[in-house]
Scaffold this active site. Structure first.
Site, PDB file in Angstrom:
ATOM      1  N   PHE A  12     -61.198  26.855  55.419  1.00 40.43           N
ATOM      2  CA  PHE A  12     -62.572  26.457  55.064  1.00 40.43           C
ATOM      3  C   PHE A  12     -62.790  24.935  55.092  1.00 40.43           C
ATOM      4  CE2 PHE A  12     -65.172  25.748  50.972  1.00 40.43           C
ATOM      5  CZ  PHE A  12     -66.368  25.604  51.652  1.00 40.43           C
ATOM      6  N   THR A 134     -57.030  19.688  43.787  1.00 38.60           N
ATOM      7  CA  THR A 134     -58.118  20.372  43.094  1.00 38.60           C
ATOM      8  C   THR A 134     -58.275  19.871  41.659  1.00 38.60           C
ATOM      9  OG1 THR A 134     -58.627  22.531  42.106  1.00 38.60           O
ATOM     10  CG2 THR A 134     -56.364  22.190  42.693  1.00 38.60           C
ATOM     11  N   ASP A 135     -59.472  20.049  41.110  1.00 40.14           N
ATOM     12  CA  ASP A 135     -59.680  19.708  39.701  1.00 40.14           C
ATOM     13  C   ASP A 135     -58.981  20.711  38.777  1.00 40.14           C
ATOM     14  OD1 ASP A 135     -61.355  21.909  40.104  1.00 40.14           O
ATOM     15  OD2 ASP A 135     -63.143  20.990  39.218  1.00 40.14           O
ATOM     16  N   GLU A 136     -58.541  21.853  39.337  1.00 39.48           N
ATOM     17  CA  GLU A 136     -57.960  22.902  38.479  1.00 39.48           C
ATOM     18  C   GLU A 136     -56.622  22.476  37.866  1.00 39.48           C
ATOM     19  OE1 GLU A 136     -58.396  26.903  39.940  1.00 39.48           O
ATOM     20  OE2 GLU A 136     -60.069  26.327  41.217  1.00 39.48           O
ATOM     21  N   TYR A 160     -51.820  29.299  40.951  1.00 40.10           N
ATOM     22  CA  TYR A 160     -52.417  28.412  41.971  1.00 40.10           C
ATOM     23  C   TYR A 160     -52.456  26.968  41.490  1.00 40.10           C
ATOM     24  CZ  TYR A 160     -56.154  25.880  44.401  1.00 40.10           C
ATOM     25  OH  TYR A 160     -56.885  24.910  45.055  1.00 40.10           O
ATOM     26  N   SER A 163     -49.096  25.347  41.084  1.00 41.78           N
ATOM     27  CA  SER A 163     -48.437  24.958  42.344  1.00 41.78           C
ATOM     28  C   SER A 163     -49.098  23.706  42.924  1.00 41.78           C
ATOM     29  CB  SER A 163     -48.465  26.118  43.350  1.00 41.78           C
ATOM     30  OG  SER A 163     -49.793  26.417  43.743  1.00 41.78           O
ATOM     31  N   LYS A 164     -50.418  23.582  42.771  1.00 37.74           N
ATOM     32  CA  LYS A 164     -51.083  22.364  43.253  1.00 37.74           C
ATOM     33  C   LYS A 164     -50.659  21.155  42.403  1.00 37.74           C
ATOM     34  CE  LYS A 164     -53.736  21.922  46.097  1.00 37.74           C
ATOM     35  NZ  LYS A 164     -53.595  21.692  47.580  1.00 37.74           N
ATOM     36  N   PRO A 215     -69.335  41.361  41.891  1.00 38.06           N
ATOM     37  CA  PRO A 215     -68.503  41.454  40.678  1.00 38.06           C
ATOM     38  C   PRO A 215     -68.547  40.169  39.851  1.00 38.06           C
ATOM     39  CG  PRO A 215     -67.155  41.405  42.707  1.00 38.06           C
ATOM     40  CD  PRO A 215     -68.553  41.126  43.104  1.00 38.06           C
ATOM     41  N   TYR A 217     -66.872  38.410  36.712  1.00 36.23           N
ATOM     42  CA  TYR A 217     -65.693  38.524  35.843  1.00 36.23           C
ATOM     43  C   TYR A 217     -66.077  38.205  34.395  1.00 36.23           C
ATOM     44  CZ  TYR A 217     -62.929  38.108  40.207  1.00 36.23           C
ATOM     45  OH  TYR A 217     -62.387  38.276  41.448  1.00 36.23           O
ATOM     46  N   ASN A 259     -71.286  30.901  36.263  1.00 31.01           N
ATOM     47  CA  ASN A 259     -71.168  31.821  37.400  1.00 31.01           C
ATOM     48  C   ASN A 259     -72.373  32.749  37.520  1.00 31.01           C
ATOM     49  OD1 ASN A 259     -68.673  30.748  37.978  1.00 31.01           O
ATOM     50  ND2 ASN A 259     -67.537  32.328  36.862  1.00 31.01           N
ATOM     51  N   GLY A 307     -56.149  34.930  32.326  1.00 27.72           N
ATOM     52  CA  GLY A 307     -55.990  33.478  32.120  1.00 27.72           C
ATOM     53  C   GLY A 307     -57.155  32.655  32.643  1.00 27.72           C
TER      54      GLY A 307
HETATM   55  P1  NAD Z   1     -58.315  28.070  52.761  1.00 26.40           P
HETATM   56  O1  NAD Z   1     -57.533  29.122  52.054  1.00 26.40           O
HETATM   57  O2  NAD Z   1     -59.685  28.400  53.264  1.00 26.40           O
HETATM   58  O3  NAD Z   1     -57.493  27.558  54.040  1.00 26.40           O
HETATM   59  C1  NAD Z   1     -56.129  27.262  53.966  1.00 26.40           C
HETATM   60  C2  NAD Z   1     -55.619  27.049  55.383  1.00 26.40           C
HETATM   61  O4  NAD Z   1     -54.230  26.689  55.301  1.00 26.40           O
HETATM   62  C3  NAD Z   1     -55.702  28.279  56.283  1.00 26.40           C
HETATM   63  O5  NAD Z   1     -56.197  27.919  57.557  1.00 26.40           O
HETATM   64  C4  NAD Z   1     -54.268  28.757  56.375  1.00 26.40           C
HETATM   65  O6  NAD Z   1     -53.974  29.421  57.603  1.00 26.40           O
HETATM   66  C5  NAD Z   1     -53.499  27.449  56.253  1.00 26.40           C
HETATM   67  N1  NAD Z   1     -52.135  27.632  55.746  1.00 26.40           N
HETATM   68  C6  NAD Z   1     -51.761  28.352  54.657  1.00 26.40           C
HETATM   69  N2  NAD Z   1     -50.425  28.287  54.519  1.00 26.40           N
HETATM   70  C7  NAD Z   1     -49.946  27.508  55.528  1.00 26.40           C
HETATM   71  C8  NAD Z   1     -48.665  27.050  55.912  1.00 26.40           C
HETATM   72  N3  NAD Z   1     -47.570  27.396  55.225  1.00 26.40           N
HETATM   73  N4  NAD Z   1     -48.551  26.249  56.984  1.00 26.40           N
HETATM   74  C9  NAD Z   1     -49.653  25.880  57.697  1.00 26.40           C
HETATM   75  N5  NAD Z   1     -50.888  26.293  57.389  1.00 26.40           N
HETATM   76  C10 NAD Z   1     -51.044  27.091  56.321  1.00 26.40           C
HETATM   77  O7  NAD Z   1     -58.337  26.831  51.779  1.00 26.40           O
HETATM   78  P2  NAD Z   1     -59.515  25.791  51.480  1.00 26.40           P
HETATM   79  O8  NAD Z   1     -60.452  26.385  50.502  1.00 26.40           O
HETATM   80  O9  NAD Z   1     -60.026  25.250  52.772  1.00 26.40           O
HETATM   81  O10 NAD Z   1     -58.707  24.647  50.710  1.00 26.40           O
HETATM   82  C11 NAD Z   1     -58.090  23.573  51.432  1.00 26.40           C
HETATM   83  C12 NAD Z   1     -57.403  22.648  50.456  1.00 26.40           C
HETATM   84  O11 NAD Z   1     -58.360  22.121  49.530  1.00 26.40           O
HETATM   85  C13 NAD Z   1     -56.340  23.346  49.596  1.00 26.40           C
HETATM   86  O12 NAD Z   1     -55.245  22.467  49.462  1.00 26.40           O
HETATM   87  C14 NAD Z   1     -57.023  23.564  48.258  1.00 26.40           C
HETATM   88  O13 NAD Z   1     -56.088  23.550  47.205  1.00 26.40           O
HETATM   89  C15 NAD Z   1     -57.949  22.364  48.196  1.00 26.40           C
HETATM   90  N6  NAD Z   1     -59.182  22.546  47.410  1.00 26.40           N
HETATM   91  C16 NAD Z   1     -60.000  23.615  47.640  1.00 26.40           C
HETATM   92  C17 NAD Z   1     -61.200  23.737  46.930  1.00 26.40           C
HETATM   93  C18 NAD Z   1     -62.158  24.864  47.191  1.00 26.40           C
HETATM   94  O14 NAD Z   1     -63.197  24.967  46.510  1.00 26.40           O
HETATM   95  N7  NAD Z   1     -61.927  25.724  48.179  1.00 26.40           N
HETATM   96  C19 NAD Z   1     -61.531  22.776  45.978  1.00 26.40           C
HETATM   97  C20 NAD Z   1     -60.669  21.687  45.770  1.00 26.40           C
HETATM   98  C21 NAD Z   1     -59.502  21.587  46.503  1.00 26.40           C
HETATM   99  P1  TYD Z   2     -63.558  31.329  42.967  1.00 29.49           P
HETATM  100  O1  TYD Z   2     -64.584  31.237  44.045  1.00 29.49           O
HETATM  101  O2  TYD Z   2     -62.445  32.319  43.138  1.00 29.49           O
HETATM  102  O3  TYD Z   2     -63.007  29.852  42.729  1.00 29.49           O
HETATM  103  P2  TYD Z   2     -62.044  29.286  41.531  1.00 29.49           P
HETATM  104  O4  TYD Z   2     -61.392  30.429  40.852  1.00 29.49           O
HETATM  105  O5  TYD Z   2     -61.068  28.440  42.304  1.00 29.49           O
HETATM  106  O6  TYD Z   2     -62.942  28.490  40.646  1.00 29.49           O
HETATM  107  O7  TYD Z   2     -64.286  31.692  41.601  1.00 29.49           O
HETATM  108  C1  TYD Z   2     -65.322  30.876  41.068  1.00 29.49           C
HETATM  109  C2  TYD Z   2     -65.683  31.454  39.727  1.00 29.49           C
HETATM  110  O8  TYD Z   2     -66.289  32.746  39.921  1.00 29.49           O
HETATM  111  C3  TYD Z   2     -64.481  31.701  38.826  1.00 29.49           C
HETATM  112  O9  TYD Z   2     -64.863  31.433  37.485  1.00 29.49           O
HETATM  113  C4  TYD Z   2     -64.192  33.185  39.002  1.00 29.49           C
HETATM  114  C5  TYD Z   2     -65.563  33.771  39.247  1.00 29.49           C
HETATM  115  N1  TYD Z   2     -65.603  34.957  40.133  1.00 29.49           N
HETATM  116  C6  TYD Z   2     -66.306  36.104  39.713  1.00 29.49           C
HETATM  117  O10 TYD Z   2     -66.893  36.166  38.618  1.00 29.49           O
HETATM  118  N2  TYD Z   2     -66.346  37.166  40.575  1.00 29.49           N
HETATM  119  C7  TYD Z   2     -65.721  37.160  41.788  1.00 29.49           C
HETATM  120  O11 TYD Z   2     -65.756  38.180  42.516  1.00 29.49           O
HETATM  121  C8  TYD Z   2     -65.000  35.980  42.179  1.00 29.49           C
HETATM  122  C9  TYD Z   2     -64.287  35.915  43.501  1.00 29.49           C
HETATM  123  C10 TYD Z   2     -64.983  34.897  41.323  1.00 29.49           C
END
Ligand code: NAD
Ligand code: TYD
Length: 369
Positions: A12, A134-136, A160, A163-164, A215, A217, A259, A307
Site C-alpha cells: 500500500f 508506526t505510531d503503534e 505487530y 516487532s516494529k 465488522p 470490533y 472507528n 489487546g
Molecule cells: P502492506 O502490508 O500493504 O505492504 C507490505 C509490503 O511488503 C508488501 O508488498 C509485501 O509483499 C512486502 N513484504 C512483506 N514481507 C516482505 C519480505 N520479507 N521481503 C520483501 N518484501 C516483503 O504494508 P503498508 O500498509 O504499505 O505498510 C508499509 C510500512 O509502513 C510498514 O513498515 C508499516 O509498518 C508502516 N506503516 C503502515 C501504516 C498503515 O497505516 N498502513 C502506518 C504507519 C506505518
Molecule cells: P486497522 O485498519 O486494522 O489498523 P490498526 O489496527 O493498525 O490501527 O484497524 C483500524 C481500527 O479499526 C482498529 O481500532 C481496529 C478497528 N477495526 C474494526 O473495528 N473492524 C475491522 O474489521 C477492522 C479491520 C479494524
C-alpha cells in the site's frame, strides 16, 4: 539525482511512495525489492514497468546477499524501507512472520547496508537508510492523555507493534554503534489508493459494495489518527531531503476519529454516491445502496480484537517545525477521493482479493525479463 532502493513497494504505502516519488523526481533511479506476499500486488506498479529508470526485483529483505548485490550493482545511495508484515489481526493469529520479516528482515537489510556503505568506515559511501515505522510502537493512550511525541516511551502491545518497535531499536543501534546514516519516521494510520481490503477503511468500502457486514470490533469507540497516504509520502520525502541523521520524526494528520464514526462517514458517502449516479446500482447490485437501504444497515458489532489499543494520537510538531511538513489533503477531501477510487477500481479490488493477479502477473513479469 538519487538512486533509491525501496523495499515493500508492491504494498500500500510503498507503491504510493514510488508513484509519488517518480512524479516529483522523474530522473531518479528507483529499484523496488518486494517478496510479493499476499499484501504485495505487482499490478499496482505495472504503469512504471516500462520506465528505463525503474526496476522491480522479486526478493526477500532477509536475503542479505541479494540486498548487497543490489546496493552495489545499482549504486544505491538511499534505501527506503517499507517492507513489513503490517496487519495487527494477522500478528495476533500468527506472530512468527512478524518476527521474521519485521525484526530479522530489517536486521538483514541493516547488515547489507553496513557491509556495502561502510565497507571502509573511514570513507563511507554517501548513503541514507530511512526506516518507515508506526505510531503503534508507543502503545495506547487514555482519552485525555497528550499525543505521542518522539520522546514518548515505547510500550508496544501487539506482536505487530512489538516487532516494529524492535526494528526501530535496531535501526537506532546501527546508527549509534556503526555510524550508519539513518532516519526513522513513525506515522499514524494511513488511508488512500491501493489499500489492501483487510484494513478498516478499504474493508468497509468493498464490503458496502458487496453487501457484506461491516465488522465493528468491541464498542467501536477506539480512536485512531488518520493521514492520507500521499501526505505520508510527502513527509518521508521531507525527511530524506532535510531530515537530520539519527533523528526520528512523527508524521500524522492531527485527525482523530472513533472507528464507528469513520464507518458511519464511509456509509454516508457511499449512500451519496449511489444517489448521485444511477449506474452504480447496476454495477453493484449486492450493495444495500442499490436496494434502497442505507449502507449503515450492514454495521455489525463483533467480538473485540485481543489487546486492542484504545487510542492513538500523534504530535507531529517536530516535522512541521523543523522540516515544514503540512498535509495537503484534509480528511474530507482525502476520504472522498478514496471512496471514488474504490468505486472506479473494482478490477484492482477483485484481483487483489482473489489472488488471481499473483500467478498471472508473476507469469507476465517472468516473460518480460
Ligand atoms: P502492506 O502490508 O500493504 O505492504 C507490505 C509490503 O511488503 C508488501 O508488498 C509485501 O509483499 C512486502 N513484504 C512483506 N514481507 C516482505 C519480505 N520479507 N521481503 C520483501 N518484501 C516483503 O504494508 P503498508 O500498509 O504499505 O505498510 C508499509 C510500512 O509502513 C510498514 O513498515 C508499516 O509498518 C508502516 N506503516 C503502515 C501504516 C498503515 O497505516 N498502513 C502506518 C504507519 C506505518
Ligand atoms: P486497522 O485498519 O486494522 O489498523 P490498526 O489496527 O493498525 O490501527 O484497524 C483500524 C481500527 O479499526 C482498529 O481500532 C481496529 C478497528 N477495526 C474494526 O473495528 N473492524 C475491522 O474489521 C477492522 C479491520 C479494524
Amino acid at each position: 539525482m538519487k538512486r533509491l532502493l525501496v523495499t515493500g513497494a508492491a504494498g500500500f504505502i510503498g507503491a504510493n511512495f514510488v508513484h509519488y516519488w517518480l512524479s516529483q523526481h522523474a530522473d531518479d533511479r528507483v529499484v523496488v525489492l518486494d517478496a510479493l506476499t499476499y499484501a504485495g500486488n505487482l499490478e499496482t506498479l505495472m504503469p512504471l514497468m516500462d520506465k528505463p529508470n525503474f526496476r522491480f526485483v522479486k526478493g526477500n529483505i532477509g536475503n542479505t546477499e541479494l540486498v548487497e548485490l543490489l546496493l552495489r550493482e545499482e549504486q544505491i545511495d538511499t534505501l527506503v524501507h517499507f517492507a513489513a508484515e503490517s496487519h495487527v489481526d494477522r500478528s495476533i493469529t500468527g506472530p512468527d512472520a512478524f518476527v521474521e520479516t519485521n525484526i530479522i528482515g530489517t536486521h538483514s537489510l541493516l547488515k547489507a547496508a553496513r557491509s556495502v556503505w561502510l565497507a571502509d568506515p573511514a570513507n563511507p559511501l554517501p548513503h541514507r537508510f530511512h526506516h518507515v515505522s508506526t505510531d503503534e510502537v508507543y502503545g495506547t493512550l487514555g482519552a485525555n492523555d497528550p499525543a505521542f511525541t518522539e520522546q514518548t516511551q515505547y510500550a508496544p502491545n501487539s506482536p505487530y507493534s512489538a516487532s516494529k518497535a524492535a526494528s526501530d531499536h535496531l535501526v537506532r543501534a546501527y546508527h549509534h554503534t556503526y555510524g550508519l546514516n539513518v532516519t526513522t519516521s513513525n506515522c499514524s494510520n494511513n488511508y488512500g489508493y491501493y489499500h489492501f481490503p483487510e484494513k478498516l477503511i478499504p474493508l468497509c468500502l468493498t464490503n458496502i459494495l458487496e453487501g457484506k457486514p461491516l465488522p465493528i470490533y468491541g464498542d467501536g469507540k477506539q480512536i485512531r489518527d488518520w493521514l492520507f497516504v500521499e501526505d505520508h509520502c510527502r513527509g518521508i520525502e521531507l525527511v530524506l531531503q532535510k531530515g537530520v541523521t539519527g533523528e526520528t520524526y512523527n508524521i500524522g494528520g492531527v485527525n482523530e476519529w472513533q472507528n464507528i464514526d469513520i464507518v458511519n462517514l464511509l456509509c454516508e458517502l457511499m449512500d451519496g454516491e449511489f444517489a448521485a449516479d444511477a449506474s452504480l446500482a447496476e454495477r453493484y447490485p449486492q450493495s444495500p445502496c442499490a436496494q434502497g437501504k442505507p449502507a449503515n444497515s450492514l454495521i455489525t458489532y463483533v467480538k473485540d480484537r485481543a489487546g486492542h489499543d484504545r487510542r492513538y494520537a500523534i504530535d507531529c510538531s517536530k516535522i512541521e517545525r523543523e522540516l515544514g511538513f503540512k498535509p495537503a489533503e484534509t480528511f474530507e477531501t482525502g476520504v472522498r477521493k478514496t471512496v471514488r477510487w474504490y468505486l472506479d477500481n473494482q478490477s484492482w479490488v477483485d484481483n487483489v482479493k482473489s489472488g488471481a493477479y499473483q500467478t498471472w502477473i508473476d507469469q507476465q513479469y517472468t516473460k518480460r525479463k
